[in-house]
Write a protein that holds these residues in place. Structure first.
Motif, PDB file in Angstrom:
ATOM      1  N   ASN B 299       4.338  -1.645  -0.810  1.00 41.03           N
ATOM      2  CA  ASN B 299       3.613  -0.524  -0.221  1.00 41.03           C
ATOM      3  C   ASN B 299       4.453   0.731  -0.042  1.00 41.03           C
ATOM      4  O   ASN B 299       4.005   1.700   0.554  1.00 41.03           O
ATOM      5  N   GLU B 300       5.673   0.699  -0.515  1.00 43.19           N
ATOM      6  CA  GLU B 300       6.501   1.909  -0.456  1.00 43.19           C
ATOM      7  C   GLU B 300       6.305   2.654  -1.765  1.00 43.19           C
ATOM      8  O   GLU B 300       6.466   2.069  -2.845  1.00 43.19           O
ATOM      9  N   PRO B 301       5.943   3.933  -1.709  1.00 41.55           N
ATOM     10  CA  PRO B 301       5.635   4.621  -2.970  1.00 41.55           C
ATOM     11  C   PRO B 301       6.894   5.039  -3.728  1.00 41.55           C
ATOM     12  O   PRO B 301       7.922   5.330  -3.122  1.00 41.55           O
ATOM     13  N   ILE B 302       6.796   5.042  -5.032  1.00 41.60           N
ATOM     14  CA  ILE B 302       7.866   5.626  -5.844  1.00 41.60           C
ATOM     15  C   ILE B 302       7.217   6.655  -6.760  1.00 41.60           C
ATOM     16  O   ILE B 302       6.015   6.621  -7.007  1.00 41.60           O
ATOM     17  N   THR B 303       8.029   7.573  -7.221  1.00 40.83           N
ATOM     18  CA  THR B 303       7.511   8.607  -8.114  1.00 40.83           C
ATOM     19  C   THR B 303       8.107   8.416  -9.488  1.00 40.83           C
ATOM     20  O   THR B 303       9.322   8.324  -9.641  1.00 40.83           O
ATOM     21  N   LEU B 304       7.217   8.333 -10.454  1.00 41.45           N
ATOM     22  CA  LEU B 304       7.644   8.237 -11.852  1.00 41.45           C
ATOM     23  C   LEU B 304       7.552   9.640 -12.437  1.00 41.45           C
ATOM     24  O   LEU B 304       6.491  10.263 -12.403  1.00 41.45           O
ATOM     25  N   ASN B 305       8.676  10.162 -12.896  1.00 40.43           N
ATOM     26  CA  ASN B 305       8.705  11.493 -13.499  1.00 40.43           C
ATOM     27  C   ASN B 305       8.724  11.339 -15.007  1.00 40.43           C
ATOM     28  O   ASN B 305       9.610  10.678 -15.548  1.00 40.43           O
ATOM     29  N   ILE B 306       7.753  11.933 -15.655  1.00 45.58           N
ATOM     30  CA  ILE B 306       7.719  11.877 -17.126  1.00 45.58           C
ATOM     31  C   ILE B 306       7.920  13.309 -17.624  1.00 45.58           C
ATOM     32  O   ILE B 306       7.116  14.194 -17.313  1.00 45.58           O
ATOM     33  N   ARG B 350       7.358  20.053 -19.378  1.00 48.60           N
ATOM     34  CA  ARG B 350       6.198  19.740 -18.557  1.00 48.60           C
ATOM     35  C   ARG B 350       6.523  18.405 -17.899  1.00 48.60           C
ATOM     36  O   ARG B 350       6.698  17.387 -18.571  1.00 48.60           O
ATOM     37  N   ILE B 351       6.668  18.417 -16.570  1.00 50.73           N
ATOM     38  CA  ILE B 351       7.051  17.190 -15.870  1.00 50.73           C
ATOM     39  C   ILE B 351       5.841  16.672 -15.101  1.00 50.73           C
ATOM     40  O   ILE B 351       5.270  17.376 -14.260  1.00 50.73           O
ATOM     41  N   THR B 352       5.430  15.472 -15.440  1.00 49.59           N
ATOM     42  CA  THR B 352       4.296  14.858 -14.763  1.00 49.59           C
ATOM     43  C   THR B 352       4.832  13.892 -13.728  1.00 49.59           C
ATOM     44  O   THR B 352       5.662  13.046 -14.051  1.00 49.59           O
ATOM     45  N   LYS B 353       4.397  14.059 -12.499  1.00 52.33           N
ATOM     46  CA  LYS B 353       4.839  13.160 -11.423  1.00 52.33           C
ATOM     47  C   LYS B 353       3.699  12.206 -11.086  1.00 52.33           C
ATOM     48  O   LYS B 353       2.603  12.649 -10.761  1.00 52.33           O
ATOM     49  N   GLN B 354       4.006  10.946 -11.172  1.00 50.40           N
ATOM     50  CA  GLN B 354       2.986   9.930 -10.912  1.00 50.40           C
ATOM     51  C   GLN B 354       3.418   9.103  -9.712  1.00 50.40           C
ATOM     52  O   GLN B 354       4.488   8.496  -9.722  1.00 50.40           O
ATOM     53  N   LEU B 355       2.599   9.097  -8.667  1.00 50.07           N
ATOM     54  CA  LEU B 355       2.915   8.313  -7.465  1.00 50.07           C
ATOM     55  C   LEU B 355       2.399   6.891  -7.685  1.00 50.07           C
ATOM     56  O   LEU B 355       1.235   6.681  -8.023  1.00 50.07           O
ATOM     57  N   MET B 356       3.282   5.921  -7.520  1.00 48.65           N
ATOM     58  CA  MET B 356       2.902   4.518  -7.746  1.00 48.65           C
ATOM     59  C   MET B 356       3.290   3.696  -6.527  1.00 48.65           C
ATOM     60  O   MET B 356       4.357   3.892  -5.964  1.00 48.65           O
ATOM     61  N   VAL B 357       2.417   2.777  -6.128  1.00 47.94           N
ATOM     62  CA  VAL B 357       2.692   1.964  -4.939  1.00 47.94           C
ATOM     63  C   VAL B 357       2.568   0.488  -5.319  1.00 47.94           C
ATOM     64  O   VAL B 357       1.508   0.045  -5.743  1.00 47.94           O
ATOM     65  N   PRO B 358       3.669  -0.282  -5.168  1.00 48.77           N
ATOM     66  CA  PRO B 358       3.592  -1.699  -5.532  1.00 48.77           C
ATOM     67  C   PRO B 358       2.819  -2.500  -4.483  1.00 48.77           C
ATOM     68  O   PRO B 358       2.949  -2.241  -3.294  1.00 48.77           O
ATOM     69  N   GLY B 359       2.010  -3.437  -4.957  1.00 47.89           N
ATOM     70  CA  GLY B 359       1.239  -4.271  -4.035  1.00 47.89           C
ATOM     71  C   GLY B 359       1.816  -5.661  -3.885  1.00 47.89           C
ATOM     72  O   GLY B 359       1.395  -6.429  -3.046  1.00 47.89           O
ATOM     73  N   SER B 360       2.797  -6.007  -4.710  1.00 47.18           N
ATOM     74  CA  SER B 360       3.415  -7.323  -4.570  1.00 47.18           C
ATOM     75  C   SER B 360       4.888  -7.226  -4.929  1.00 47.18           C
ATOM     76  O   SER B 360       5.323  -6.279  -5.582  1.00 47.18           O
ATOM     77  N   ALA B 361       5.645  -8.237  -4.467  1.00 49.53           N
ATOM     78  CA  ALA B 361       7.092  -8.198  -4.673  1.00 49.53           C
ATOM     79  C   ALA B 361       7.444  -8.765  -6.048  1.00 49.53           C
ATOM     80  O   ALA B 361       6.641  -9.455  -6.674  1.00 49.53           O
ATOM     81  N   ALA B 398       7.226  -1.346   3.852  1.00 48.57           N
ATOM     82  CA  ALA B 398       7.818  -0.018   3.911  1.00 48.57           C
ATOM     83  C   ALA B 398       7.457   0.682   5.196  1.00 48.57           C
ATOM     84  O   ALA B 398       6.375   0.516   5.733  1.00 48.57           O
ATOM     85  N   GLN B 399       8.383   1.482   5.669  1.00 49.96           N
ATOM     86  CA  GLN B 399       8.124   2.237   6.905  1.00 49.96           C
ATOM     87  C   GLN B 399       7.462   3.568   6.600  1.00 49.96           C
ATOM     88  O   GLN B 399       6.577   3.999   7.286  1.00 49.96           O
ATOM     89  N   ASN B 400       7.974   4.207   5.570  1.00 53.20           N
ATOM     90  CA  ASN B 400       7.395   5.530   5.288  1.00 53.20           C
ATOM     91  C   ASN B 400       6.197   5.359   4.368  1.00 53.20           C
ATOM     92  O   ASN B 400       6.293   5.439   3.171  1.00 53.20           O
ATOM     93  N   GLN B 401       5.110   5.086   4.995  1.00 51.02           N
ATOM     94  CA  GLN B 401       3.886   4.861   4.237  1.00 51.02           C
ATOM     95  C   GLN B 401       3.427   6.169   3.606  1.00 51.02           C
ATOM     96  O   GLN B 401       3.705   7.246   4.090  1.00 51.02           O
ATOM     97  N   THR B 402       2.697   6.015   2.557  1.00 51.77           N
ATOM     98  CA  THR B 402       2.179   7.192   1.878  1.00 51.77           C
ATOM     99  C   THR B 402       1.006   7.730   2.668  1.00 51.77           C
ATOM    100  O   THR B 402       0.506   7.061   3.567  1.00 51.77           O
ATOM    101  N   PRO B 403       0.567   8.913   2.304  1.00 49.82           N
ATOM    102  CA  PRO B 403      -0.612   9.428   2.984  1.00 49.82           C
ATOM    103  C   PRO B 403      -1.778   8.454   2.882  1.00 49.82           C
ATOM    104  O   PRO B 403      -2.648   8.446   3.699  1.00 49.82           O
ATOM    105  N   GLN B 404      -1.777   7.637   1.854  1.00 51.99           N
ATOM    106  CA  GLN B 404      -2.884   6.706   1.681  1.00 51.99           C
ATOM    107  C   GLN B 404      -2.582   5.403   2.402  1.00 51.99           C
ATOM    108  O   GLN B 404      -2.961   4.341   1.958  1.00 51.99           O
TER     109      GLN B 404
END
Lengths: 266, 584
Positions: B299-306, B350-361, B398-404
């Motif tokens: 549940n901790e978000p990561i950002t994928l930069n493409i 052109r940098i695309t930022k994609q927010l991804m949140v894992p649901g399992s370990a 995760a402690q710093n939850q995403t806005p969602q």
């Protein structure tokens, strides 16, 4: 003799607890004299007249109505007027009054996601973290009641323990007592910590669109960093027309004119 | 001796002060302050930018007087960044310096106070040269000054032309439209340029204008050249309508309008068949990906930069297809475009930022991201791939939850990211008013005291019970008086003759009170016993007289008894009270 005493004790405790609940839960709610006013504000909102709607909600609040639904709706009205800071401020107030309300939490999270300052609000210590978590689940009054009820339960179980002589019942009561003592200690500790945090570190929301946080109050302060509309800060002190604030974690502090902030607490 | 020592002392002091000065002087080593210029050489009259970058909280640099320069502008920006919970700040102070005189100058050390310590920037050497010959420089800088058709041009004072660098481009390929205005005479008014309507083309950025001098047919001309970058949006023949130049008239002449020719551009469709993975990107690109963090908790978000870098129309570039990972939630991506014109070609990223949140370990691999584009120079389609990346997801929450953060937890269906706030609430049945918080209510704190009272009462009661169990005689004796009074009241109520009861009551009372059976004793024996218990002779006498009265009246009642039964009962009560006093 003993049976008499026990049954009296149980009845007395039950009565006292009922009294506590009836006093603290039934009320503080007045009959809705201004239902029509709020209904009108809702109609204004639904017709896109957000400015008038927000004024009407505000009037009700000024009349002394402190209801999470009012603050939530006011937050929505401000959000629709692109006033992110006021929207966040009112969602925060609504969340304080009804921390478990899913709509409020959703809108607060959504509005927070649109702030320019996306810093981490993670608590420093596990204790603060725990208090923060509980604060998002219970109001201060609810926590006060939990502490009181657990104290009552502790007293009643203690008395029962001293009057019951059957070994298996005594053993069961020993477990119950330990558990109740744990709940009581935890609830009092959390309540105390929450009161301390709310008193010592009241929070505020930046209402100015962008504000330079300066090193000292006054015109000669040097800019430290910039905060934007909707940022949540901790208000350390106010001095004249200046407010001393810090970001969560205490690592960044500075001064801003007091009129660029609004306190979350009412 | 003394005179010999003096120089030594002076030397020692000098050394000491020198060392002290070195110790307290601000050092350059690992200085949080950095000064840079964008160029070290410039002609008189031109400007350079001096940038002072400061890490940490700082006061504004104290700019000294600068020989050979004047400060014509300044700006200040600050940045606060949080990486992995560590907060850092950086301030950038920029000064625009204009060279005023010829020579070699030094921008001296500039003191900056950071965290209450003074640091100095390094000195910077600048050479200010003689302003270059404007004509020469302009001619040098004129790129590819096409010489127009001499015949057409011959004898003209003013002349305009329009040109396209590639008349048969592919859809999406960059072309450049160049407009030139030649003039051999000075104009009294300022001519105005009316650009063509570039229908069928995507116009990128603002038009660039340069001026230079040239010579055509031995006649010197001043040339103004305006270039516009275009991208054809559809295949077929498109005509770029004439561009016009309006030249205002003088006192004796009328104004004129010059027009270029229309330029037909034959836009070619992209070759078919196009690969399935092609979505319309035209140009030359390279792809790279990065993650802001590859070790996260559930549940901790990561950002994928493409990042797509290269040449092409970045504004209309389709986004790469995002990888789909099992049990991961992804949210709307955002793209940042950064492009600039270099040598007449649009280049950038052109940098695309994609927010991804894992649901399992577990360990997850973000697969290579493929991107297909058409390269108009090589006339072929190309597919490029990014490198795969590994992410380690731990169980911890995760402690710093995403806005969602309200999104449902693990194994729940992927939530649709919120696109708007939720609707207002209906009017509640009861609208709450401001109330005193519980913690400020006396009743609340009173209720805290109640259990304390309860436990105390219980404790006292138990102690009393225990004491009674341990001392039955004492209990009995302490009850004697109560019992006696109760019997007296009962007898009084039943209107019994005092003589019948008072003797018994008194003996029973004394037996219980003194823990000694007394019923069998004679009056004499009783008197002796009572006197050993500390009873006064008068009290003993009174007790005896009551007992005598009782016996006498029972067996030989007198009719002339002056005392009423109530008085007799009262007398016995008083006697018991007196006895109590003596015993206690």
């Amino acid at each position: 003799m003993k049976k008499n005493f026990l049954s009296r004790l149980i009845i007395a405790s039950a009565l006292a607890l009922t009294l506590v609940f009836s006093i603290f839960t039934s009320n503080y709610a007045k009959p809705l004299l201004n239902a029509e006013t709020m209904r009108l504000a809702n109609i204004l909102y639904e017709n896109g007249r957000y400015s008038e709607a927000s004024q009407t909600y505000q009037q009700l609040i000024e009349q002394g109505y402190i209801d999470s639904a009012l603050f939530y709706n006011l937050g929505n009205a401000y959000y629709r007027q692109d006033n992110l800071s006021k929207a966040i401020l009112n969602y925060e107030r609504a969340a304080y009054l009804s921390p478990r309300d899913e709509n409020i939490q959703a809108n607060l999270a959504y509005a927070r996601g649109q702030r320019l300052d996306q810093y981490d609000t993670k608590a420093n210590s596990p204790l603060e973290q725990w208090t923060q978590t509980i604060s998002t689940k219970m109001t201060l009054n609810e926590m006060s009641i939990v502490a009181l009820v657990s104290f009552w339960a502790l007293a009643v179980f203690f008395i029962l323990y001293n009057h019951i002589h059957k070994p298996h019942l005594k053993k069961a009561l020993r477990y119950i007592l330990t558990f109740t003592l744990l709940i009581f200690t935890l609830s009092v500790f959390t309540l105390g910590n929450r009161i301390y945090i709310e008193k010592t570190y009241p929070t505020a929301v930046v209402t100015a669109s962008s504000i330079d946080v300066v090193s000292n109050p006054g015109e000669d302060g040097i800019s430290q960093f910039t905060l934007h509309s909707g940022a949540k800060v901790i208000l350390l002190e106010t001095r004249g027309q200046w407010a001393h604030l810090s970001l969560p974690g205490d690592q960044f502090q500075g001064w801003v004119p007091i009129n660029t902030l609004e306190k979350v607490g009412l | 001796m003394k005179t010999k020592k003096l120089p030594q002392i002076i030397l020692a002091l000098t050394l000491a002060f020198g060392l002290l000065a070195i110790a307290i002087s601000p050092s350059y080593a690992q200085s949080p302050v950095r000064a840079e210029v964008d160029r070290n050489q410039l002609p008189v009259g031109e400007t350079l930018t001096l940038t002072i970058t400061v890490s940490g909280s700082a006061n504004s640099p104290q700019m000294p007087m600068l020989a050979g320069f004047q400060i014509v502008g300044n700006s200040h920006s600050s940045q606060i960044s949080i990486v992995n919970g560590a907060i850092s700040s950086q301030a950038v102070y920029s000064y625009v310096l204009q060279a005023t005189t010829l020579g070699t100058y030094t921008i001296p050390e500039i003191p900056v106070v950071v965290n209450q310590q003074t640091y100095l920037t390094q000195p910077i050497y600048i050479e200010v040269t003689q302003g270059a010959d404007p004509t020469a420089s302009q001619q040098n800088s004129a790129p590819n000054p096409n010489t127009p058709n001499s015949e057409e041009f011959y004898g003209q004072d003013l002349y305009i032309e329009a040109e396209i660098d590639n008349l048969t481009p592919y859809v999406g390929e960059q072309i450049t439209h160049t407009f030139r205005f030649y003039r051999a005479i000075n104009l009294t008014g300022q001519p105005t340029y009316e650009a063509s309507d570039f229908a069928g083309f995507w116009s990128e950025g603002e038009s660039q204008q340069i001026d230079y001098d040239t010579t055509i047919n031995n006649r010197p001309y001043h040339v103004t050249e305006i270039t516009t970058i275009l991208f054809p949006t559809s295949a077929g023949e498109h005509i770029i309508e004439p561009a016009a130049l309006n030249i205002p008239g003088g006192i004796f002449t009328n104004g004129t309008q010059l027009k270029t020719n229309a330029v037909p551009v034959n836009v070619q469709a992209l070759p078919t068949p196009a690969p399935d993975s092609f979505h319309g990107a035209v140009g030359q690109f390279i792809i790279s990906t990065s993650l802001d963090n590859n070790q996260v908790a559930i549940n901790e978000p990561i950002t994928l930069n493409i990042s797509l870098q290269g040449k092409g129309n970045f504004n209309t570039l389709p986004d790469p297809e995002m990888p789909v990972l099992n049990n991961w939630r992804t949210y709307e991506s955002t793209a940042t475009i950064n492009s600039q014109i270099q040598d007449g070609i649009i280049q950038g990223s052109r940098i695309t930022k994609q927010l991804m949140v894992p649901g399992s370990a577990g360990e997850f691999t973000i697969p290579p991201i493929a991107y297909t584009y058409f390269d108009p120079e090589l006339n072929s389609y190309h597919t490029i791939n990014s490198e795969p990346m590994t992410v380690y997801v731990s169980e911890g929450v995760a402690q710093n939850q995403t806005p969602q953060e309200t999104a449902p937890a693990i194994n729940s269906p992927i939530p649709i990211p919120a696109n708007d706030i939720q609707h207002i609430k209906a009017v509640p049945e009861m609208l709450k008013t401001a109330s005193t918080p519980l913690l400020k209510s006396w009743l609340y704190w009173g209720l805290w005291l109640l259990p304390v009272g309860l436990v105390t009462a219980d404790f006292t009661w138990r102690r009393k019970q225990h004491f009674r169990a341990e001392n039955p005689d004492l209990v009995r004796s302490s009850r004697a008086q109560k019992k006696a009074y109760k019997k007296l009241t009962q007898a009084q109520k039943n209107k019994e003759k005092p003589a019948n009861v008072i003797g018994q009551i008194l003996i029973a009372y004394l037996s219980e009170r003194l823990n000694q059976p007394l019923s069998g004793l004679t009056q004499k024996e009783l008197g002796t016993f009572l006197s050993t218990q500390g009873f006064s002779p008068s009290l003993i006498k009174q007790i005896k007289s009551i007992l005598t009265f009782s016996e006498k009246e029972r067996y030989a009642p007198t009719t002339t008894n002056s005392a009423t039964p109530d008085e007799i009962y009262q007398l016995l009560r008083e006697l018991i009270a007196r006895t109590e006093k003596i015993i206690s």
